[in-house]
Design a protein around this motif. Structure first.
Motif, PDB file in Angstrom:
ATOM      1  N   LEU A 160      43.280  55.439  28.626  1.00 38.43           N
ATOM      2  CA  LEU A 160      44.484  55.071  27.877  1.00 38.43           C
ATOM      3  C   LEU A 160      44.524  53.559  27.696  1.00 38.43           C
ATOM      4  O   LEU A 160      44.520  52.805  28.684  1.00 38.43           O
ATOM      5  CB  LEU A 160      45.718  55.527  28.664  1.00 38.43           C
ATOM      6  N   MET A 161      44.540  53.120  26.455  1.00 41.51           N
ATOM      7  CA  MET A 161      44.692  51.693  26.136  1.00 41.51           C
ATOM      8  C   MET A 161      45.112  51.580  24.663  1.00 41.51           C
ATOM      9  O   MET A 161      44.869  52.520  23.894  1.00 41.51           O
ATOM     10  CB  MET A 161      43.384  50.934  26.364  1.00 41.51           C
ATOM     11  N   PRO A 162      45.716  50.469  24.289  1.00 47.60           N
ATOM     12  CA  PRO A 162      46.082  50.354  22.875  1.00 47.60           C
ATOM     13  C   PRO A 162      44.832  50.149  22.017  1.00 47.60           C
ATOM     14  O   PRO A 162      43.913  49.445  22.444  1.00 47.60           O
ATOM     15  CB  PRO A 162      46.956  49.089  22.829  1.00 47.60           C
ATOM     16  N   ALA A 163      44.793  50.770  20.847  1.00 45.00           N
ATOM     17  CA  ALA A 163      43.702  50.474  19.902  1.00 45.00           C
ATOM     18  C   ALA A 163      43.848  49.007  19.486  1.00 45.00           C
ATOM     19  O   ALA A 163      44.971  48.477  19.499  1.00 45.00           O
ATOM     20  CB  ALA A 163      43.827  51.388  18.687  1.00 45.00           C
ATOM     21  N   LYS A 164      42.742  48.382  19.137  1.00 46.04           N
ATOM     22  CA  LYS A 164      42.798  46.954  18.743  1.00 46.04           C
ATOM     23  C   LYS A 164      43.776  46.733  17.593  1.00 46.04           C
ATOM     24  O   LYS A 164      44.421  45.694  17.507  1.00 46.04           O
ATOM     25  CB  LYS A 164      41.406  46.486  18.312  1.00 46.04           C
ATOM     26  N   ASP A 165      43.859  47.722  16.705  1.00 44.84           N
ATOM     27  CA  ASP A 165      44.717  47.567  15.532  1.00 44.84           C
ATOM     28  C   ASP A 165      46.056  48.295  15.683  1.00 44.84           C
ATOM     29  O   ASP A 165      46.724  48.586  14.686  1.00 44.84           O
ATOM     30  CB  ASP A 165      43.976  48.051  14.270  1.00 44.84           C
ATOM     31  N   ALA A 166      46.457  48.576  16.929  1.00 44.27           N
ATOM     32  CA  ALA A 166      47.739  49.286  17.124  1.00 44.27           C
ATOM     33  C   ALA A 166      48.910  48.310  17.158  1.00 44.27           C
ATOM     34  O   ALA A 166      48.778  47.175  17.617  1.00 44.27           O
ATOM     35  CB  ALA A 166      47.697  50.075  18.432  1.00 44.27           C
ATOM     36  N   LEU A 206      50.827  57.170  39.572  1.00 38.95           N
ATOM     37  CA  LEU A 206      49.531  57.803  39.859  1.00 38.95           C
ATOM     38  C   LEU A 206      48.885  58.312  38.568  1.00 38.95           C
ATOM     39  O   LEU A 206      47.683  58.158  38.351  1.00 38.95           O
ATOM     40  CB  LEU A 206      49.708  58.974  40.830  1.00 38.95           C
ATOM     41  N   ARG A 207      49.727  58.917  37.704  1.00 35.85           N
ATOM     42  CA  ARG A 207      49.169  59.477  36.466  1.00 35.85           C
ATOM     43  C   ARG A 207      48.731  58.349  35.526  1.00 35.85           C
ATOM     44  O   ARG A 207      47.673  58.415  34.910  1.00 35.85           O
ATOM     45  CB  ARG A 207      50.189  60.403  35.794  1.00 35.85           C
ATOM     46  N   ASP A 208      49.518  57.260  35.460  1.00 33.19           N
ATOM     47  CA  ASP A 208      49.112  56.097  34.635  1.00 33.19           C
ATOM     48  C   ASP A 208      47.750  55.597  35.085  1.00 33.19           C
ATOM     49  O   ASP A 208      46.874  55.313  34.276  1.00 33.19           O
ATOM     50  CB  ASP A 208      50.092  54.917  34.834  1.00 33.19           C
ATOM     51  N   LYS A 209      47.613  55.487  36.405  1.00 33.31           N
ATOM     52  CA  LYS A 209      46.368  54.947  36.973  1.00 33.31           C
ATOM     53  C   LYS A 209      45.186  55.858  36.593  1.00 33.31           C
ATOM     54  O   LYS A 209      44.154  55.381  36.111  1.00 33.31           O
ATOM     55  CB  LYS A 209      46.518  54.863  38.500  1.00 33.31           C
ATOM     56  N   ALA A 210      45.387  57.174  36.763  1.00 36.07           N
ATOM     57  CA  ALA A 210      44.303  58.112  36.438  1.00 36.07           C
ATOM     58  C   ALA A 210      43.962  58.020  34.947  1.00 36.07           C
ATOM     59  O   ALA A 210      42.778  58.007  34.575  1.00 36.07           O
ATOM     60  CB  ALA A 210      44.731  59.542  36.797  1.00 36.07           C
ATOM     61  N   ASP A 211      44.973  57.927  34.090  1.00 42.82           N
ATOM     62  CA  ASP A 211      44.717  57.918  32.641  1.00 42.82           C
ATOM     63  C   ASP A 211      44.121  56.590  32.168  1.00 42.82           C
ATOM     64  O   ASP A 211      43.326  56.556  31.230  1.00 42.82           O
ATOM     65  CB  ASP A 211      46.017  58.212  31.863  1.00 42.82           C
ATOM     66  N   MET A 212      44.511  55.489  32.833  1.00 42.43           N
ATOM     67  CA  MET A 212      44.045  54.170  32.374  1.00 42.43           C
ATOM     68  C   MET A 212      42.689  53.793  32.954  1.00 42.43           C
ATOM     69  O   MET A 212      41.965  52.996  32.372  1.00 42.43           O
ATOM     70  CB  MET A 212      45.063  53.093  32.766  1.00 42.43           C
ATOM     71  N   ASP A 261      49.921  62.583  18.600  1.00 44.03           N
ATOM     72  CA  ASP A 261      50.347  61.830  19.783  1.00 44.03           C
ATOM     73  C   ASP A 261      49.496  62.177  20.996  1.00 44.03           C
ATOM     74  O   ASP A 261      49.017  63.297  21.125  1.00 44.03           O
ATOM     75  CB  ASP A 261      51.863  61.971  19.990  1.00 44.03           C
ATOM     76  N   GLY A 262      49.219  61.158  21.823  1.00 41.60           N
ATOM     77  CA  GLY A 262      48.394  61.391  23.012  1.00 41.60           C
ATOM     78  C   GLY A 262      48.022  60.111  23.730  1.00 41.60           C
ATOM     79  O   GLY A 262      48.863  59.209  23.891  1.00 41.60           O
ATOM     80  N   ARG A 263      46.777  60.062  24.192  1.00 43.85           N
ATOM     81  CA  ARG A 263      46.299  58.886  24.924  1.00 43.85           C
ATOM     82  C   ARG A 263      45.166  58.172  24.191  1.00 43.85           C
ATOM     83  O   ARG A 263      44.951  56.989  24.386  1.00 43.85           O
ATOM     84  CB  ARG A 263      45.775  59.281  26.321  1.00 43.85           C
ATOM     85  N   ASP A 264      44.416  58.952  23.383  1.00 39.44           N
ATOM     86  CA  ASP A 264      43.228  58.372  22.730  1.00 39.44           C
ATOM     87  C   ASP A 264      43.199  58.714  21.243  1.00 39.44           C
ATOM     88  O   ASP A 264      42.131  58.831  20.659  1.00 39.44           O
ATOM     89  CB  ASP A 264      41.953  58.909  23.392  1.00 39.44           C
TER      90      ASP A 264
END
Ligand code: DC
Length: 229
Positions: free
Chosen positions: A193-199, A180-186, A129-132
């Motif tokens: 942070l973004m969904p993988a194409k196949d997620a 703020l944290r979403d913005k920094a991570d995205m 689990d994570g962001r990437d």
């Protein structure tokens, strides 16, 4: 492609840690909480020198004597040590989360932690689990989830967790911090942070933990049947 790796990505407060651990239990897989690696590295660096600008100028020098060990104690928790000291509990604060998000922008830090994450693979099953996890570190996983939820719901959950721990907080402040944290991570350049194409994307705003769990298990079982057909 590996059918033994399942990834859960998403912003904080969507419940991915809880679900990922339940899924690991269900299938007898190992569990990786990659966020705790970022938190531990960030906290250790902060303890060495609280001026992150100085640390980032020469990161390799600051990290060269840092050794991180971690293990999943089945059904219980993800335990993490830095140079032999148990960091499992002290990394769980909002302050450390903000430090982690700062360090997570740096490619050298990401590369260093990616080695730890890849080395954790040992041929048995893994839930990460994570962001990437699905977009970068375990791209080869063929079951990927991206959990999402409204920032209000995520902040409410955090508020309740804090209340249970006897810590007072206020909702607007928590919403602000999450945004703020979403913005920094995205918006970071390295592995945003973004969904993988196949997620498979699941919105957990209005469904319970057990409903999210049932959904993921159905999807995993269907995928597994397809793979082995
Ligand atoms: O999941 P968490 O809240 O423990 O993560 C803390 C921070 O670490 C998060 O804001 C961004 C960073 N992180 C990351 O960049 N990549 C990951 N795979 C996991 C966490």
């Amino acid at each position: 492609m590996s059918s033994n790796i399942i990834t859960f990505d998403g912003p904080s407060g969507v419940g991915k840690g809880t679900i990922a651990m339940m899924v690991a239990e269900k299938f007898g897989y190992k569990y990786l909480d990659s966020g705790s690696l970022y938190r531990s590295l960030a906290l250790k660096l902060y303890e060495k020198n609280n001026n992150f600008d100085t640390v980032l100028e020469n990161l390799d020098q600051w990290t060269n004597d840092i050794i991180i060990d971690f293990k999943y104690i089945k059904g219980q928790k993800f335990q993490i040590f830095v140079n032999g000291e148990d960091y499992s509990e002290k990394i769980r604060t909002e302050q450390v989360a903000i430090l982690a998000s700062k360090i997570a922008k740096d490619k050298r830090a990401r590369d260093m932690l990616e080695v730890y994450q890849r080395n954790y693979l040992d041929g048995s099953g893994l839930v990460a689990d994570g962001r990437d996890m699905g977009t970068k570190v375990f791209r080869e996983a063929n079951i990927k989830f991206y959990l999402t939820a409204s920032v209000e719901k995520r902040a409410e959950r955090r508020l309740n967790q804090l209340k249970d721990q006897g810590i007072s907080a206020n909702l607007p402040n928590l919403i602000h911090k999450l945004m703020l944290r979403d913005k920094a991570d995205m918006e970071r350049i390295n592995s945003p942070l973004m969904p993988a194409k196949d997620a498979v994307i699941i919105d957990t705003s209005d469904i319970s933990v057990s409903e999210v769990f049932d959904k993921t298990i159905n999807i995993i079982n269907k995928r597994k049947r397809k793979i082995y057909e």
